[in-house]
Design a protein around this motif. Structure first.
Motif: not given
Length: 202
Positions: A168-189
């Protein structure tokens, strides 16, 4: 008189605590010797806008993070972290919905390697102690998997919590995601990046 009546219960609780601590220590020794696979399991939720941390911006300018409403757009992950043994390991699944006991049972079934006994440490959350999980215990035991429940209100004893903190603190450099799909992909990565770092430590 009441104090004397309570004393046996207190002593019994202490004995149970000592036995649990001894059992946990013995289990960890076996994990370090690669005689068992010891996993720490829990779930973690991610909102479209993550809490802000440290950042940089040009002198005299404020860095703004757009806020996205979380309703219906949360991502949840279930993860199991094995810190001991021949090499650290992280297993995970990510879902764009609320997790269920069925998800927990299905995930648990993927953890045993078949080469050695598998012990999974987890807390007493409702989806961990539900009827569905209890009904699945015999089939999980046949796979070589046992559950070890932590005392109540003791997240510091679950090693996967530190993994969630890094993700949560380091592997998600973008702190805001417009779509659910964008957040889902970011969390997986984010989970994949953390796992790749573990693999490089081998």
């Amino acid at each position: 008189m009441a104090a004397h009546q309570d004393e046996p219960d207190a002593q019994a609780a202490c004995r149970r605590g000592d036995a649990r601590q001894a059992s946990a220590g013995h289990t960890q020794k076996k994990a370090r010797a690669s005689r068992i696979d010891l996993f720490f399991l829990d779930e973690c939720g991610f909102s479209p806008t993550q809490p802000t941390g440290y950042s940089w911006s040009p002198h005299g300018q404020r860095r703004l993070v757009a806020y996205e409403a979380p309703k219906g757009r949360r991502v949840n992950a279930i993860a199991a972290y094995r810190p001991s043994g021949d090499a650290p390991t992280l297993r995970f699944q990510v879902y764009p919905r609320t997790l269920t006991s069925g998800d927990v049972v299905a995930f648990l079934a993927t953890l045993p390697s078949g080469e050695r006994p598998c012990v999974v440490v987890l807390d007493n959350a409702g989806i961990h102690i539900s009827k569905q999980v209890r009904r699945a215990l015999p089939s999980l035991h046949r796979l070589g998997l046992s559950l070890f429940y932590l005392p109540a209100y003791a997240p510091e004893l679950n090693d996967v919590e530190a993994v969630f903190g890094v993700i949560k603190g380091y592997e998600l450099p973008e702190r805001s995601y417009v779509t659910l799909q964008g957040l889902l992909v970011a969390v997986r990565h984010a989970f994949l990046r953390y796992r790749r770092r573990l693999n490089r430590k081998r």
